[in-house]
Design an enzyme around this catalytic site. Structure first.
Site, PDB file in Angstrom:
ATOM      1  N   GLU A 165       0.849  -1.182   0.000  1.00 53.19           N
ATOM      2  CA  GLU A 165       0.000   0.000   0.000  1.00 53.19           C
ATOM      3  C   GLU A 165       0.893   1.242   0.000  1.00 53.19           C
ATOM      4  O   GLU A 165       1.890   1.259   0.722  1.00 53.19           O
ATOM      5  CB  GLU A 165      -0.918   0.047   1.230  1.00 53.19           C
ATOM      6  CG  GLU A 165      -2.007   1.091   1.040  1.00 53.19           C
ATOM      7  CD  GLU A 165      -3.013   1.153   2.198  1.00 53.19           C
ATOM      8  OE1 GLU A 165      -4.071   1.722   1.983  1.00 53.19           O
ATOM      9  OE2 GLU A 165      -2.723   0.657   3.285  1.00 53.19           O
ATOM     10  N   ALA A 299       1.579  -0.153  11.053  1.00 56.63           N
ATOM     11  CA  ALA A 299       1.139  -1.504  10.759  1.00 56.63           C
ATOM     12  C   ALA A 299       0.422  -1.505   9.425  1.00 56.63           C
ATOM     13  O   ALA A 299       0.021  -0.451   8.932  1.00 56.63           O
ATOM     14  CB  ALA A 299       0.183  -1.981  11.846  1.00 56.63           C
ATOM     15  N   MET A 300       0.266  -2.694   8.837  1.00 56.83           N
ATOM     16  CA  MET A 300      -0.360  -2.784   7.521  1.00 56.83           C
ATOM     17  C   MET A 300      -1.292  -3.990   7.485  1.00 56.83           C
ATOM     18  O   MET A 300      -0.899  -5.108   7.833  1.00 56.83           O
ATOM     19  CB  MET A 300       0.732  -2.898   6.449  1.00 56.83           C
ATOM     20  CG  MET A 300       0.206  -3.140   5.051  1.00 56.83           C
ATOM     21  SD  MET A 300      -0.760  -1.704   4.465  1.00 56.83           S
ATOM     22  CE  MET A 300      -1.941  -2.528   3.405  1.00 56.83           C
ATOM     23  N   GLU A 301      -2.502  -3.746   7.013  1.00 52.08           N
ATOM     24  CA  GLU A 301      -3.579  -4.730   7.122  1.00 52.08           C
ATOM     25  C   GLU A 301      -3.603  -5.800   6.041  1.00 52.08           C
ATOM     26  O   GLU A 301      -4.669  -6.356   5.770  1.00 52.08           O
ATOM     27  CB  GLU A 301      -4.909  -3.982   7.104  1.00 52.08           C
ATOM     28  CG  GLU A 301      -5.295  -3.357   5.726  1.00 52.08           C
ATOM     29  CD  GLU A 301      -4.839  -1.923   5.531  1.00 52.08           C
ATOM     30  OE1 GLU A 301      -3.848  -1.517   6.174  1.00 52.08           O
ATOM     31  OE2 GLU A 301      -5.467  -1.217   4.729  1.00 52.08           O
ATOM     32  N   ASN A 302      -2.485  -6.151   5.411  1.00 47.67           N
ATOM     33  CA  ASN A 302      -2.486  -7.183   4.364  1.00 47.67           C
ATOM     34  C   ASN A 302      -3.464  -8.302   4.719  1.00 47.67           C
ATOM     35  O   ASN A 302      -3.482  -8.780   5.849  1.00 47.67           O
ATOM     36  CB  ASN A 302      -1.093  -7.803   4.220  1.00 47.67           C
ATOM     37  CG  ASN A 302      -0.018  -6.763   4.152  1.00 47.67           C
ATOM     38  OD1 ASN A 302      -0.022  -5.935   3.267  1.00 47.67           O
ATOM     39  ND2 ASN A 302       0.883  -6.781   5.119  1.00 47.67           N
ATOM     40  N   HIS A 334      -7.432  -1.893  14.847  1.00 48.86           N
ATOM     41  CA  HIS A 334      -7.541  -1.122  13.605  1.00 48.86           C
ATOM     42  C   HIS A 334      -7.250  -2.006  12.384  1.00 48.86           C
ATOM     43  O   HIS A 334      -8.031  -2.055  11.430  1.00 48.86           O
ATOM     44  CB  HIS A 334      -6.553   0.056  13.682  1.00 48.86           C
ATOM     45  CG  HIS A 334      -6.449   0.876  12.435  1.00 48.86           C
ATOM     46  ND1 HIS A 334      -6.928   2.157  12.339  1.00 48.86           N
ATOM     47  CD2 HIS A 334      -5.900   0.604  11.224  1.00 48.86           C
ATOM     48  CE1 HIS A 334      -6.685   2.632  11.136  1.00 48.86           C
ATOM     49  NE2 HIS A 334      -6.057   1.704  10.423  1.00 48.86           N
ATOM     50  N   GLU A 335      -6.148  -2.732  12.439  1.00 47.42           N
ATOM     51  CA  GLU A 335      -5.782  -3.546  11.271  1.00 47.42           C
ATOM     52  C   GLU A 335      -6.787  -4.676  11.055  1.00 47.42           C
ATOM     53  O   GLU A 335      -7.095  -5.039   9.915  1.00 47.42           O
ATOM     54  CB  GLU A 335      -4.367  -4.108  11.410  1.00 47.42           C
ATOM     55  CG  GLU A 335      -3.271  -3.066  11.637  1.00 47.42           C
ATOM     56  CD  GLU A 335      -3.299  -1.892  10.669  1.00 47.42           C
ATOM     57  OE1 GLU A 335      -3.801  -2.052   9.546  1.00 47.42           O
ATOM     58  OE2 GLU A 335      -2.823  -0.805  11.062  1.00 47.42           O
TER      59      GLU A 335
HETATM   60  N1  BES Z   1      -3.194   1.006   5.848  1.00 47.79           N
HETATM   61  C1  BES Z   1      -2.438   1.580   6.891  1.00 47.79           C
HETATM   62  C2  BES Z   1      -0.961   1.488   6.710  1.00 47.79           C
HETATM   63  C3  BES Z   1      -0.396   2.445   5.680  1.00 47.79           C
HETATM   64  C4  BES Z   1      -0.224   3.770   5.993  1.00 47.79           C
HETATM   65  C5  BES Z   1      -0.014   2.003   4.439  1.00 47.79           C
HETATM   66  C6  BES Z   1       0.294   4.631   5.053  1.00 47.79           C
HETATM   67  C7  BES Z   1       0.493   2.874   3.491  1.00 47.79           C
HETATM   68  C8  BES Z   1       0.653   4.193   3.802  1.00 47.79           C
HETATM   69  C9  BES Z   1      -2.771   0.904   8.221  1.00 47.79           C
HETATM   70  O1  BES Z   1      -4.028   0.334   8.297  1.00 47.79           O
HETATM   71  C10 BES Z   1      -2.771   1.971   9.256  1.00 47.79           C
HETATM   72  O2  BES Z   1      -3.595   2.818   9.215  1.00 47.79           O
HETATM   73  N2  BES Z   1      -1.833   1.917  10.176  1.00 47.79           N
HETATM   74  C11 BES Z   1      -1.700   2.918  11.184  1.00 47.79           C
HETATM   75  C12 BES Z   1      -1.965   2.385  12.552  1.00 47.79           C
HETATM   76  C13 BES Z   1      -3.225   2.810  13.180  1.00 47.79           C
HETATM   77  C14 BES Z   1      -3.351   2.369  14.596  1.00 47.79           C
HETATM   78  C15 BES Z   1      -3.715   4.180  12.964  1.00 47.79           C
HETATM   79  C16 BES Z   1      -0.288   3.408  11.120  1.00 47.79           C
HETATM   80  O3  BES Z   1       0.520   2.841  10.410  1.00 47.79           O
HETATM   81  O4  BES Z   1      -0.018   4.379  11.783  1.00 47.79           O
HETATM   82 ZN    ZN Z   2      -5.545   1.680   8.509  1.00 47.55          ZN
END
Ligand code: BES
Ligand code: ZN
Length: 927
Positions: A165, A299-302, A334-335
């Site tokens: 992502e 983190a990443m929700e793969n 969240h993930e």
């Molecule tokens: N989908 C995002 C990760 C992401 C962020 C991918 C930016 C590519 C670009 C993931 O679900 C996410 O939001 N992660 C948050 C954590 C959350 C607790 C808010 C993060 O990485 O901060």
């Molecule tokens: Zn997210």
């Protein structure tokens, strides 16, 4: 009690909002040359992938990989061309076949990140298979297919990891890399036999051949490319399962599985909970969660294989703090929410990113509230609302639904608007529609769009159908226009007069107009009203409403519990009533937070004096709740900063006053944990100690240093538990100077010795807080209250300039992983800002090269620019960037400059406040 507002034009607003339909490129399938496909924001849709068969062979020693991809493609209009994404890949041209045909033209446009294949004949309509081989590099940029480093038995090792992502699957294999091209994936990996190899789906078969093994994974359901994942390395795991029998595992570095227990427990509970909430089972046969040592986001929700940075997944009773614990819980929830909201139902295009992120954020609070009711999680949610409101008060903000024309623009929208404003407007809508109706409608939305894609309007349509409420008109005003209103409330006899205007921190009023879900209560939460404010002004009759209330007990609070995404400015009489209500403890925690936040924001915008803000802050002196005090503290620290620049003569008195405000609560919690105390009191202690150190409270600093010395002798001493270490580290750094650098060196030694990511980040700066620390979040002005404190880097927080520069230089060495740079950045002291800016200018070329991603480079710009407070400085910064600005950080730069100018204006206004000094003296003397 429902009262419908009689007057007011119904939204002509929806019309004024930008109409944007990012429909797929309608380029002719019959194009003549590959060049014609350049410069498009989206791929043409005349050929779409159905299934990918993907083989990848990473070479962990050489940091390269090779691969073969074959994709079943549906051709829907006559064409000679296939157009897909590829970037930084060497495609073996001789290997390319569509069915039996080799292309006669192969064009790879790096700038457009596309691969165009031209054939000498029209492709038959219907299904065909496209196959090709390619090679690439396991890069060090934490995106695409990359390598991360770890230690095993004292030896340095590489692992191979993916992060796709938003648009980086194309860096691993040629594909239709847009969320709406959902396809099934069948993945095969060839890796060293002794390693663990994971992907989205469970393994179906494994064959070993010499030192290598081939691992075959089950075919996935329909999914988007950005959710594909692979991890190859050495790991241990622990396992549990949900009520429905889904296997859940947490993978950690070898020997560290005990640190995964907490996340595993939260994970299993969240899956069970979301299954009920969305009325749909978890869509895949397994779920793995894994900690990766080098990781760009939090983190990443793969799908089925969620990746985390270590500090966001691992929790250790002995080493982690209460806020580490909370962060892990929120991140996991969240993930996992994304597995439904995002993975099962996916946004149609990045314009609707907020549907993913806003919803996952909102629903993570719902889950954590139910798992840990004692955390007062919904009150803490106001941290999200606060940072959304702070960023969205900038003229350089953007609407929730934002136009995206190039892959390079996507990263920059993972910001507080998509996350925090997104989550907050969802909470506003839920509170307007009612929790039960809202949940039912969401469940039908998930059912309706499962395995497919949706736009923002699609969600509104389902909600409208299920509830019969004007959801689309209402919500469009919040998602298609940037900003939000401030409601001016004035008492006129028996009438409460209301007027809305767009709130901007620079003191101007923007043109925006909203349909505002208003709520009000008077003298008690039992007496309340609810209505939609649709026009510029309205009047609320409060005769019956207020009759029973009088004198001391007369107060009116609008926006009950801060459910709405707006601010309120009360006239003097109403404001005085609320101040009394705060002192008399009549208000909910959320309302107390809302009042201090609104008042602070109005003060920054020079709509009210700093003098009156200080008086209001004084009303919170006897407060002892963590959630309220975290906001009060954040405001105090900001006031401290601005007064240092605005009024140096008075600033030490203001400091004393702010210390006095926090001291009662700080005395109550002390330094030592008490048996059986609440999670929130533990957080409160840490918060107040940090704030007092920052404000220069001698006693706290001395005590911090004393305890630090004991800790040096005995790392397990109960006198300095993890929760309090940050404060002690900051205290130590206050004593450091070029001529006495012992403290710095000792902290650096602890940093180097520890293998714990949370301890490392505590020293470097903070507790992890993720991608959200890009853009808006780093400057204290705009940070989550909690981050304001936690982001204070310990190392760079020293008042000595040379030490600040040393801390910044440390960031360029191997000692600090690139993923952790922002911890240092977040901590730069006021005294260090000039040095940091000079440092950034000196190192600019290197910095741009090392941290190319939008969020990381934006961190650098924002954290060095935003602390300035003068027009001259803004001009100097603009000039430096005039020739250097890039799309990846352009918005961050503009926002930072805007903040500088807002501070400059605020300072001017503070300078001319007639009774500031006198009020400070009065409040200082008050018992
Ligand atoms: N989908 C995002 C990760 C992401 C962020 C991918 C930016 C590519 C670009 C993931 O679900 C996410 O939001 N992660 C948050 C954590 C959350 C607790 C808010 C993060 O990485 O901060
Ligand atoms: Zn997210």
């Amino acid at each position: 009690n429902i009262y419908v507002c009689p007057s007011g034009e119904v939204a002509a607003l929806a019309k004024s909002a930008v109409a944007f339909d990012p429909s797929a490129s309608d380029l002719p399938a019959m194009a003549e040359s590959p060049e014609q496909f350049r410069g498009q924001s989206r791929l043409p849709r005349f050929a779409e992938p159905l299934r990918y068969d993907l083989v990848l062979r990473p070479d962990l020693a050489a940091c390269t990989f090779s691969g073969s991809a074959s994709a079943a493609v549906a051709v829907s209009s006559p064409t000679r061309f296939l157009v897909l994404n590829a970037a930084e890949l060497a495609v073996d041209r001789s290997s390319i076949r569509f069915q039996d045909w080799a292309p006669t033209e192969v064009a790879q446009f790096e700038e457009d990140e596309i691969l165009v294949l031209g054939f000498d004949r029209e492709l038959p309509l219907g299904e065909g298979v496209l196959a090709m081989d390619f090679t690439g590099t396991l890069n060090d940029q934490m995106r695409g297919f990359y390598r991360s480093k770890y230690e095993y038995n004292g030896e340095a090792r590489n692992m191979a990891v993916t992060q796709f992502e938003a648009a980086d699957a194309r860096r691993c294999f040629p594909c239709w890399d847009e969320p709406a091209f959902k396809a099934k994936f069948k993945i095969t990996l060839e890796v060293p036999a002794e390693l663990v190899a994971l992907s989205n789906m469970p393994v179906v078969k494994e064959t070993v051949c010499g030192p290598l093994k081939t691992v075959y994974y089950e075919e996935s359901p329909l999914m988007s490319t950005y959710l594909v994942a692979i991890v190859v390395g050495l790991f241990d795991y622990i396992e549990s399962s949900t009520l429905e029998g889904t296997k859940v595992r947490v993978y950690t570095q070898v020997g560290k599985t005990s640190q995964g227990k907490f996340a595993l427990d939260v994970g299993v509970k969240s899956l069970d909970l979301f299954k009920d909430y969305f009325a749909t089972p978890y869509p895949l046969p397994k779920l793995d969660m894994i900690a990766i040592p080098d990781f760009a986001a939090g983190a990443m929700e793969n799908y089925g294989l969620v990746t985390y940075r270590e500090s966001a997944l691992l929790y250790d009773e002995q080493l982690s703090s209460a806020s580490n614990k909370q962060q892990v819980a929120i991140t996991v929830a969240h993930e996992l929410a994304h597995q439904w909201f995002g993975n099962l139902v996916t946004m149609e295009w990045w314009t609707h990113l907020w549907l993913n992120e806003g919803f996952a954020s909102w629903v993570s609070y719902l889950a954590v509230e139910s798992i840990f009711p004692e955390w007062n999680n919904w009150t803490q949610f106001l941290d999200e609302t606060t940072s959304g409101l702070r960023l969205d008060a900038l003229a350089e903000s953007h609407p929730i639904e934002v136009d995206v024309n190039h892959a390079s623009e996507i990263d920059a929208i993972f910001d507080s608007i998509s996350y925090d404003k997104g989550a907050s407007v969802i909470r506003m809508l839920q509170s307007y529609l009612g929790a039960e109706r809202f949940q039912k409608a969401l469940a039908s939305y998930i059912k309706k769009y499962a395995y497919s894609n949706a736009k923002t309007e699609d969600l509104w349509a389902v909600l409208e159908e299920e509830t019969g409420e004007p959801v689309k008109d209402l919500m469009t005003t919040w998602t298609k226009q940037q900003g939000y209103p401030v409601i001016y409330a004035k008492l006129n006899g028996q009438d409460l007069e209301l007027e809305q205007a767009q709130f901007l921190s620079d003191g101007s009023s923007g043109p925006g107009m909203w349909i505002v879900p208003m709520t009000a209560c008077c003298g008690s939460y039992d007496l309340n009203k609810k209505f939609l404010l649709k026009g510029k002004t309205d009047t609320m009759h409060i005769k019956d409403f207020a009759a029973s209330q009088s004198g001391q007990n007369f107060w009116i609070k609008l926006n009950i519990d801060q459910n709405g995404f707006y601010r309120v400015k009360y006239d003097d009489e109403l404001a005085a009533g609320l101040e009394n209500a705060i002192k008399a403890k009549k208000l909910s925690l959320m309302d107390m937070i809302g009042i201090v936040e609104d008042s602070y924001a109005l003060s920054v915008a020079c709509k009210q004096t700093l003098t009156s803000l200080l008086r209001l802050l004084n009303a919170y002196r006897h407060e002892s709740d963590y959630t309220v005090l975290s906001h009060v503290t954040s405001v105090c620290l900001s006031v401290n900063k601005i007064s240092t620049d605005a009024n140096p003569d008075l600033s030490s008195d203001i400091k004393q006053l702010l210390i006095k405000l926090l001291l009662l609560a700080a005395k109550r919690v002390g330094w030592d944990p008490k048996d059986g105390e609440s999670h929130l009191d533990v957080m409160l202690r840490s918060l107040l100690l940090i704030a007092l150190v920052k404000l220069g409270h001698d006693e706290t600093i001395k005590e911090g240093i004393r305890r630090f010395h004991i800790f040096l002798e005995d790392r397990k001493t109960p006198l300095l538990p993890p929760d309090n270490r940050k404060a002690a580290y900051l205290a130590v750094m206050r004593t450091v100077s070029t001529s006495n650098r012992t403290g710095y060196d000792v902290l650096l030694k602890i940093y180097k010795e520890t293998s714990e990511a949370q301890e490392k980040s505590r020293i470097l700066g903070v507790l992890f807080f993720s991608n959200l620390c890009n853009t808006a979040q780093l400057s204290d002005e705009l940070v989550h209250p909690i981050n304001t404190l936690l982001f204070l880097g310990s190392l760079s927080s020293c008042p000595d300039k040379d030490i600040v520069v040393q801390a910044l230089n440390l960031m360029l060495t191997d000692e600090v992983r690139n993923q952790d740079a922002f911890y240092v950045l977040g901590g730069i002291s006021l005294e260090g800002r000039e040095a940091a800016w000079a440092w950034l200018k000196d190192n600019w070329d290197h910095v741009v090269k090392t941290w190319p991603s939008s969020s990381l480079i934006s961190d650098f710009v924002n954290s060095t620019v935003s602390p300035f407070t003068s027009e001259e400085k803004a001009a100097e910064v603009s000039e430096f960037f005039a020739t250097r600005v890039k799309p990846s950080f352009e918005r961050a730069l503009k926002q930072s400059l805007e903040r500088v100018r807002i501070s400059a204006r605020w300072i001017d206004s503070i300078k001319s406040e007639p009774s500031l000094a006198q009020t400070v003296q009065q409040l200082l003397l008050q018992e």
